[in-house]
Write an enzyme that holds these catalytic residues in place. Sequence first.
Site, PDB file in Angstrom:
ATOM      1  N   GLY A  12      39.325  72.946  37.106  1.00  0.00           N
ATOM      2  CA  GLY A  12      38.146  73.226  37.938  1.00  0.00           C
ATOM      3  C   GLY A  12      37.584  71.949  38.541  1.00  0.00           C
ATOM      4  N   ALA A  13      38.499  71.049  38.954  1.00  0.00           N
ATOM      5  CA  ALA A  13      38.064  69.696  39.342  1.00  0.00           C
ATOM      6  C   ALA A  13      37.907  69.509  40.841  1.00  0.00           C
ATOM      7  CB  ALA A  13      39.042  68.666  38.794  1.00  0.00           C
ATOM      8  N   ARG A  15      35.521  70.753  42.663  1.00  0.00           N
ATOM      9  CA  ARG A  15      34.105  70.705  43.038  1.00  0.00           C
ATOM     10  C   ARG A  15      33.219  70.701  41.794  1.00  0.00           C
ATOM     11  NH1 ARG A  15      32.049  76.261  43.440  1.00  0.00           N
ATOM     12  NH2 ARG A  15      33.749  77.723  43.146  1.00  0.00           N
ATOM     13  N   VAL A  64      43.861  79.380  35.320  1.00  0.00           N
ATOM     14  CA  VAL A  64      43.915  79.047  33.886  1.00  0.00           C
ATOM     15  C   VAL A  64      43.928  80.289  32.997  1.00  0.00           C
ATOM     16  CG1 VAL A  64      42.870  76.748  34.145  1.00  0.00           C
ATOM     17  CG2 VAL A  64      41.397  78.727  33.686  1.00  0.00           C
ATOM     18  N   ASN A  90      37.298  72.480  32.033  1.00  0.00           N
ATOM     19  CA  ASN A  90      36.004  72.641  32.710  1.00  0.00           C
ATOM     20  C   ASN A  90      35.923  73.907  33.553  1.00  0.00           C
ATOM     21  OD1 ASN A  90      33.499  71.514  34.329  1.00  0.00           O
ATOM     22  ND2 ASN A  90      35.086  71.919  35.869  1.00  0.00           N
ATOM     23  N   SER A 142      28.373  75.772  27.061  1.00  0.00           N
ATOM     24  CA  SER A 142      27.102  75.962  27.763  1.00  0.00           C
ATOM     25  C   SER A 142      26.011  76.235  26.732  1.00  0.00           C
ATOM     26  CB  SER A 142      27.196  77.162  28.709  1.00  0.00           C
ATOM     27  OG  SER A 142      25.898  77.556  29.130  1.00  0.00           O
ATOM     28  N   TYR A 155      29.276  85.758  29.683  1.00  0.00           N
ATOM     29  CA  TYR A 155      29.337  84.297  29.788  1.00  0.00           C
ATOM     30  C   TYR A 155      28.960  83.632  28.457  1.00  0.00           C
ATOM     31  CZ  TYR A 155      28.408  79.650  31.806  1.00  0.00           C
ATOM     32  OH  TYR A 155      28.402  78.297  32.104  1.00  0.00           O
ATOM     33  N   LYS A 159      31.313  81.267  26.099  1.00  0.00           N
ATOM     34  CA  LYS A 159      30.966  79.860  25.810  1.00  0.00           C
ATOM     35  C   LYS A 159      30.735  79.637  24.319  1.00  0.00           C
ATOM     36  CE  LYS A 159      31.245  78.231  30.008  1.00  0.00           C
ATOM     37  NZ  LYS A 159      32.284  77.247  30.363  1.00  0.00           N
ATOM     38  N   ILE A 188      22.512  72.809  35.445  1.00  0.00           N
ATOM     39  CA  ILE A 188      22.970  71.662  36.223  1.00  0.00           C
ATOM     40  C   ILE A 188      23.089  72.103  37.681  1.00  0.00           C
ATOM     41  CG2 ILE A 188      24.813  69.931  36.466  1.00  0.00           C
ATOM     42  CD1 ILE A 188      23.402  69.916  33.661  1.00  0.00           C
TER      43      ILE A 188
HETATM   44  P1  NAP Z   1      31.523  75.563  39.954  1.00  0.00           P
HETATM   45  O1  NAP Z   1      30.888  74.592  40.892  1.00  0.00           O
HETATM   46  O2  NAP Z   1      31.443  77.014  40.234  1.00  0.00           O
HETATM   47  O3  NAP Z   1      33.049  75.122  39.750  1.00  0.00           O
HETATM   48  C1  NAP Z   1      33.911  75.856  38.910  1.00  0.00           C
HETATM   49  C2  NAP Z   1      35.319  75.343  39.100  1.00  0.00           C
HETATM   50  O4  NAP Z   1      36.216  76.133  38.275  1.00  0.00           O
HETATM   51  C3  NAP Z   1      35.777  75.492  40.529  1.00  0.00           C
HETATM   52  O5  NAP Z   1      36.509  74.338  40.880  1.00  0.00           O
HETATM   53  C4  NAP Z   1      36.680  76.715  40.466  1.00  0.00           C
HETATM   54  O6  NAP Z   1      37.686  76.769  41.439  1.00  0.00           O
HETATM   55  C5  NAP Z   1      37.303  76.555  39.095  1.00  0.00           C
HETATM   56  N1  NAP Z   1      37.887  77.812  38.637  1.00  0.00           N
HETATM   57  C6  NAP Z   1      37.278  79.040  38.586  1.00  0.00           C
HETATM   58  N2  NAP Z   1      38.136  79.952  38.105  1.00  0.00           N
HETATM   59  C7  NAP Z   1      39.304  79.307  37.849  1.00  0.00           C
HETATM   60  C8  NAP Z   1      40.565  79.722  37.351  1.00  0.00           C
HETATM   61  N3  NAP Z   1      40.806  81.001  37.010  1.00  0.00           N
HETATM   62  N4  NAP Z   1      41.547  78.795  37.219  1.00  0.00           N
HETATM   63  C9  NAP Z   1      41.346  77.505  37.572  1.00  0.00           C
HETATM   64  N5  NAP Z   1      40.159  77.053  38.050  1.00  0.00           N
HETATM   65  C10 NAP Z   1      39.151  77.950  38.191  1.00  0.00           C
HETATM   66  O7  NAP Z   1      30.929  75.393  38.479  1.00  0.00           O
HETATM   67  P2  NAP Z   1      30.226  74.161  37.755  1.00  0.00           P
HETATM   68  O8  NAP Z   1      28.772  74.417  37.777  1.00  0.00           O
HETATM   69  O9  NAP Z   1      30.777  72.875  38.228  1.00  0.00           O
HETATM   70  O10 NAP Z   1      30.706  74.462  36.262  1.00  0.00           O
HETATM   71  C11 NAP Z   1      31.768  73.779  35.629  1.00  0.00           C
HETATM   72  C12 NAP Z   1      31.804  74.197  34.167  1.00  0.00           C
HETATM   73  O11 NAP Z   1      30.543  73.904  33.557  1.00  0.00           O
HETATM   74  C13 NAP Z   1      32.032  75.688  33.962  1.00  0.00           C
HETATM   75  O12 NAP Z   1      32.817  75.913  32.827  1.00  0.00           O
HETATM   76  C14 NAP Z   1      30.635  76.216  33.725  1.00  0.00           C
HETATM   77  O13 NAP Z   1      30.626  77.410  32.992  1.00  0.00           O
HETATM   78  C15 NAP Z   1      30.032  75.070  32.944  1.00  0.00           C
HETATM   79  N6  NAP Z   1      28.586  75.029  32.967  1.00  0.00           N
HETATM   80  C16 NAP Z   1      27.910  74.883  34.128  1.00  0.00           C
HETATM   81  C17 NAP Z   1      26.518  74.849  34.113  1.00  0.00           C
HETATM   82  C18 NAP Z   1      25.705  74.659  35.354  1.00  0.00           C
HETATM   83  O14 NAP Z   1      24.465  74.736  35.243  1.00  0.00           O
HETATM   84  N7  NAP Z   1      26.292  74.419  36.502  1.00  0.00           N
HETATM   85  C19 NAP Z   1      25.841  74.979  32.899  1.00  0.00           C
HETATM   86  C20 NAP Z   1      26.569  75.147  31.731  1.00  0.00           C
HETATM   87  C21 NAP Z   1      27.943  75.158  31.773  1.00  0.00           C
HETATM   88  P3  NAP Z   1      37.356  77.281  42.951  1.00  0.00           P
HETATM   89  O15 NAP Z   1      36.765  76.096  43.613  1.00  0.00           O
HETATM   90  O16 NAP Z   1      38.663  77.627  43.483  1.00  0.00           O
HETATM   91  O17 NAP Z   1      36.436  78.448  42.818  1.00  0.00           O
END
Ligand code: NAP
Length: 242
Positions: A12-13, A15, A64, A90, A142, A155, A159, A188
């Site tokens: 998930g790198a 973005r 994944v 991630n 999370s 979710y 997690k 975040i």
């Molecule tokens: P995001 O901006 O939505 O990015 C998620 C990334 O995961 C994207 O690059 C996405 O690809 C990729 N992805 C989704 N499904 C996938 C799959 N089946 N196989 C491979 N890659 C996949 O999310 P984020 O906010 O950066 O979150 C990153 C991590 O932190 C996640 O695990 C999330 O649950 C966790 N987290 C986030 C927050 C927050 O507040 N943001 C809080 C707690 C935990 P695409 O670009 O192709 O969609």
Amino acid sequence: MDLKGKNAVVTGASRGIGLQIAKDLAQKGVNVAIVDIGPAEVAQAAVEAVSAYGVTAHSYSCDVSKGESVKDAVAAIRKDFGTVELLVNNAGITRDNLMSFMKEEDFEAVIAVNLKGVFNMTKAISGLMIRQKLGRIVNISSVSGLMGNAGQVNYAASKAGVVGLTKSVARELASRGITCNAVAPGFIETAMTKDLDNSPLVATIPLGHMGQVEDVAQAVVFLLSSDYITGEVLRVDGGIAM
Ligand code: NAP
């Protein structure tokens, strides 16, 4: 552990938090395999942003949640990088709804990506780590998995599962020189939380504001560098889950 010259896989790198982790690793001289499911142009932009630090970066299109897709990606990564010492699981999705309205497929989709995805990738990459008796794994959990969250039974369950998986992997692989830890972010600022800015939940964060991707990436790099921390869950949440 000195990270310079090591090879990392970050899922998930292309973005959000994952991209920042990839950039922070590159800044430390780590070569990065960017694993993502999305459009090639987005992954290519991430490859350019990471390789701007003078390291090797390649992208791999992979879902994944699918074991076969992960096997193919890891075979290609092995061909390009030889070894992998660092893994950051991630990739994650949300399909939020109150439980009464949540569809079975939305429950399954979130568990498949957020939990089974971590299993698939850890199983495949740890095979390489076991052979070299060296590995550092960080899984992104999370605070929802630690304290629950209304509207997120899928979710939060995924997690919380990541926490159990992390501690089990830490116990299983400790004797092979491999550590496994988790980071549990709070709210975040990324695409995942774009609608939360004015949410009353944000007002309950003790530090008073949402976190930045850099806050999470810093914690991930810290855990990847550590030789003597394993099975730990590090909250990066402005105090919301203390
Ligand atoms: P995001 O901006 O939505 O990015 C998620 C990334 O995961 C994207 O690059 C996405 O690809 C990729 N992805 C989704 N499904 C996938 C799959 N089946 N196989 C491979 N890659 C996949 O999310 P984020 O906010 O950066 O979150 C990153 C991590 O932190 C996640 O695990 C999330 O649950 C966790 N987290 C986030 C927050 C927050 O507040 N943001 C809080 C707690 C935990 P695409 O670009 O192709 O969609």
